[in-house]
Scaffold this motif. Structure first.
Motif, PDB file in Angstrom:
ATOM      1  N   ILE A  12      19.375 -11.462  -9.529  1.00  0.00           N
ATOM      2  CA  ILE A  12      20.221 -11.038  -8.265  1.00  0.00           C
ATOM      3  C   ILE A  12      21.590  -9.310  -8.915  1.00  0.00           C
ATOM      4  O   ILE A  12      21.435  -9.373 -10.206  1.00  0.00           O
ATOM      5  CB  ILE A  12      21.641 -12.392  -8.049  1.00  0.00           C
ATOM      6  CG1 ILE A  12      22.172 -11.829  -6.911  1.00  0.00           C
ATOM      7  CG2 ILE A  12      22.311 -12.027  -9.333  1.00  0.00           C
ATOM      8  CD1 ILE A  12      22.587 -13.822  -6.331  1.00  0.00           C
ATOM      9  N   LYS A  13      22.020  -8.616  -8.122  1.00  0.00           N
ATOM     10  CA  LYS A  13      22.637  -8.363  -8.327  1.00  0.00           C
ATOM     11  C   LYS A  13      24.233  -8.849  -9.334  1.00  0.00           C
ATOM     12  O   LYS A  13      24.588  -9.425  -9.156  1.00  0.00           O
ATOM     13  CB  LYS A  13      23.524  -7.227  -7.242  1.00  0.00           C
ATOM     14  CG  LYS A  13      22.231  -6.824  -6.175  1.00  0.00           C
ATOM     15  CD  LYS A  13      23.202  -5.601  -5.353  1.00  0.00           C
ATOM     16  CE  LYS A  13      21.823  -4.934  -4.571  1.00  0.00           C
ATOM     17  NZ  LYS A  13      22.562  -3.740  -3.584  1.00  0.00           N
ATOM     18  N   ALA A  14      24.089  -7.505 -10.139  1.00  0.00           N
ATOM     19  CA  ALA A  14      25.627  -7.472 -11.237  1.00  0.00           C
ATOM     20  C   ALA A  14      27.000  -7.942 -10.724  1.00  0.00           C
ATOM     21  O   ALA A  14      27.193  -8.999 -10.929  1.00  0.00           O
ATOM     22  CB  ALA A  14      25.453  -6.620 -12.236  1.00  0.00           C
ATOM     23  N   ASP A  15      27.162  -7.107  -9.701  1.00  0.00           N
ATOM     24  CA  ASP A  15      28.058  -7.238  -9.277  1.00  0.00           C
ATOM     25  C   ASP A  15      28.619  -8.390  -8.591  1.00  0.00           C
ATOM     26  O   ASP A  15      29.860  -9.135  -8.520  1.00  0.00           O
ATOM     27  CB  ASP A  15      28.754  -5.977  -8.275  1.00  0.00           C
ATOM     28  CG  ASP A  15      27.762  -5.712  -6.839  1.00  0.00           C
ATOM     29  OD1 ASP A  15      26.442  -6.621  -6.657  1.00  0.00           O
ATOM     30  OD2 ASP A  15      27.997  -5.361  -5.729  1.00  0.00           O
ATOM     31  N   TYR A  52      27.072 -15.338  -3.903  1.00  0.00           N
ATOM     32  CA  TYR A  52      25.905 -15.447  -5.102  1.00  0.00           C
ATOM     33  C   TYR A  52      25.048 -16.600  -3.954  1.00  0.00           C
ATOM     34  O   TYR A  52      25.494 -17.785  -3.760  1.00  0.00           O
ATOM     35  CB  TYR A  52      26.852 -16.309  -6.666  1.00  0.00           C
ATOM     36  CG  TYR A  52      25.406 -16.286  -7.270  1.00  0.00           C
ATOM     37  CD1 TYR A  52      25.570 -15.116  -8.350  1.00  0.00           C
ATOM     38  CD2 TYR A  52      24.752 -17.213  -7.953  1.00  0.00           C
ATOM     39  CE1 TYR A  52      25.190 -15.349  -9.103  1.00  0.00           C
ATOM     40  CE2 TYR A  52      23.627 -17.479  -8.755  1.00  0.00           C
ATOM     41  CZ  TYR A  52      24.089 -16.237  -9.551  1.00  0.00           C
ATOM     42  OH  TYR A  52      22.808 -16.655 -10.273  1.00  0.00           O
ATOM     43  N   ARG A  53      24.484 -16.580  -3.384  1.00  0.00           N
ATOM     44  CA  ARG A  53      23.949 -17.239  -2.286  1.00  0.00           C
ATOM     45  C   ARG A  53      22.711 -17.898  -2.486  1.00  0.00           C
ATOM     46  O   ARG A  53      22.466 -19.015  -2.357  1.00  0.00           O
ATOM     47  CB  ARG A  53      24.511 -16.807  -0.892  1.00  0.00           C
ATOM     48  CG  ARG A  53      25.608 -16.864  -0.806  1.00  0.00           C
ATOM     49  CD  ARG A  53      26.353 -17.045   1.334  1.00  0.00           C
ATOM     50  NE  ARG A  53      27.224 -16.887   1.378  1.00  0.00           N
ATOM     51  CZ  ARG A  53      28.779 -15.740   1.160  1.00  0.00           C
ATOM     52  NH1 ARG A  53      27.727 -14.517   0.512  1.00  0.00           N
ATOM     53  NH2 ARG A  53      29.212 -15.506   1.622  1.00  0.00           N
ATOM     54  N   ARG A  54      21.635 -17.511  -3.245  1.00  0.00           N
ATOM     55  CA  ARG A  54      20.063 -17.004  -3.501  1.00  0.00           C
ATOM     56  C   ARG A  54      19.965 -18.042  -4.420  1.00  0.00           C
ATOM     57  O   ARG A  54      18.935 -19.020  -4.017  1.00  0.00           O
ATOM     58  CB  ARG A  54      19.669 -15.749  -3.656  1.00  0.00           C
ATOM     59  CG  ARG A  54      18.268 -15.431  -3.826  1.00  0.00           C
ATOM     60  CD  ARG A  54      17.710 -14.203  -4.046  1.00  0.00           C
ATOM     61  NE  ARG A  54      16.404 -14.329  -3.886  1.00  0.00           N
ATOM     62  CZ  ARG A  54      15.124 -13.715  -4.688  1.00  0.00           C
ATOM     63  NH1 ARG A  54      16.252 -12.182  -4.951  1.00  0.00           N
ATOM     64  NH2 ARG A  54      14.556 -13.939  -4.887  1.00  0.00           N
ATOM     65  N   TYR A  55      20.941 -18.214  -5.340  1.00  0.00           N
ATOM     66  CA  TYR A  55      20.539 -19.494  -5.418  1.00  0.00           C
ATOM     67  C   TYR A  55      21.444 -20.165  -6.358  1.00  0.00           C
ATOM     68  O   TYR A  55      21.579 -21.084  -7.635  1.00  0.00           O
ATOM     69  CB  TYR A  55      20.698 -18.931  -7.910  1.00  0.00           C
ATOM     70  CG  TYR A  55      18.915 -17.609  -7.258  1.00  0.00           C
ATOM     71  CD1 TYR A  55      17.208 -17.836  -7.013  1.00  0.00           C
ATOM     72  CD2 TYR A  55      19.298 -16.727  -7.767  1.00  0.00           C
ATOM     73  CE1 TYR A  55      16.492 -17.236  -7.282  1.00  0.00           C
ATOM     74  CE2 TYR A  55      18.217 -15.471  -7.904  1.00  0.00           C
ATOM     75  CZ  TYR A  55      16.900 -15.832  -7.769  1.00  0.00           C
ATOM     76  OH  TYR A  55      15.477 -15.392  -7.644  1.00  0.00           O
ATOM     77  N   ASP A  56      22.561 -20.389  -5.155  1.00  0.00           N
ATOM     78  CA  ASP A  56      24.100 -20.790  -5.226  1.00  0.00           C
ATOM     79  C   ASP A  56      23.336 -22.680  -6.021  1.00  0.00           C
ATOM     80  O   ASP A  56      24.188 -22.784  -6.697  1.00  0.00           O
ATOM     81  CB  ASP A  56      24.611 -20.769  -4.524  1.00  0.00           C
ATOM     82  CG  ASP A  56      23.569 -21.524  -3.145  1.00  0.00           C
ATOM     83  OD1 ASP A  56      22.867 -21.503  -3.041  1.00  0.00           O
ATOM     84  OD2 ASP A  56      24.732 -21.528  -1.947  1.00  0.00           O
ATOM     85  N   GLU A  57      22.496 -23.327  -5.004  1.00  0.00           N
ATOM     86  CA  GLU A  57      22.284 -25.166  -5.122  1.00  0.00           C
ATOM     87  C   GLU A  57      21.935 -25.090  -7.121  1.00  0.00           C
ATOM     88  O   GLU A  57      22.137 -26.025  -7.504  1.00  0.00           O
ATOM     89  CB  GLU A  57      21.769 -25.010  -4.012  1.00  0.00           C
ATOM     90  CG  GLU A  57      21.974 -25.259  -2.785  1.00  0.00           C
ATOM     91  CD  GLU A  57      21.386 -25.919  -2.182  1.00  0.00           C
ATOM     92  OE1 GLU A  57      20.179 -26.524  -2.264  1.00  0.00           O
ATOM     93  OE2 GLU A  57      22.221 -25.993  -0.591  1.00  0.00           O
TER      94      GLU A  57
END
Length: 176
Positions: A12-15, A52-57
């Motif tokens: 995921i992007k650092a920002d 941060y939604r892609r791996y949030d769970e």
């Protein structure tokens, strides 16, 4: 730093990772006890607020389990990890912290954990080579102050990951 290393080591992007760490902090998850006390959903919500939604769970679960491990094994004090015979190996016990997360963590803490100075990992050394700099942690550390080594190492990682940026740095150096 452990939370940030966990977030930054995902694809995921650092920002976004930094924004998510800030959102967790702002939601009151500032240490292992508050992270462990937070519900899975509270962590998911804070991660989402930070983008941060892609791996949030999955990450929420890992952060909760990591906080529990830190509390159980080190009484919530990450500095006690330094007492391990191999702190780098001990870091990899935390969910979500693999070799990349370990490198991120040790690059960041080397200023306050001097036994890791100078910590310039493989990815940073790749960036140094790309920029025509010495591929030796000691030689690279000689270019900057002790406190600046983590910044230099992070910049060299960027040079590894972002070829156009590295090319722009080289072009600017040629002009200078």
């Amino acid at each position: 730093m452990l939370v940030l290393a966990n977030l930054l080591s995902a694809r995921i992007k650092a920002d976004i990772a930094v924004s998510a760490a800030r959102a967790l902090f702002e939601a009151g998850m500032r240490d292992s006890r508050s992270m462990a006390r937070a519900t899975w959903q509270e962590r998911v919500d804070a991660l989402g607020k930070g983008g941060y939604r892609r791996y949030d769970e999955r990450t929420s679960t890992m952060l909760g389990e990591g906080a529990e491990l830190l509390l159980d094994r080190y009484d919530g004090d990450l500095r006690r990890l330094r007492e391990e015979s191999d702190p780098a190996k001990a870091l990899r016990r935390f969910p979500g912290i693999g070799p990349t997360g370990t490198d991120i963590f040790l690059r960041g803490v080397q200023v306050i954990w001097p036994e890791f100075h100078p910590y310039v990992d493989r990815k940073a050394l790749d960036g140094a080579r790309r920029l025509g700099l010495p591929a030796s942690p000691e030689k690279l550390a000689g270019f900057v102050t002790r406190r600046e080594v983590p910044l230099l190492a992070d910049g060299l990682v960027h040079a590894t990951l972002d070829k156009p940026m590295a090319d722009a740095v080289l072009a600017a150096a040629d002009r200078a």
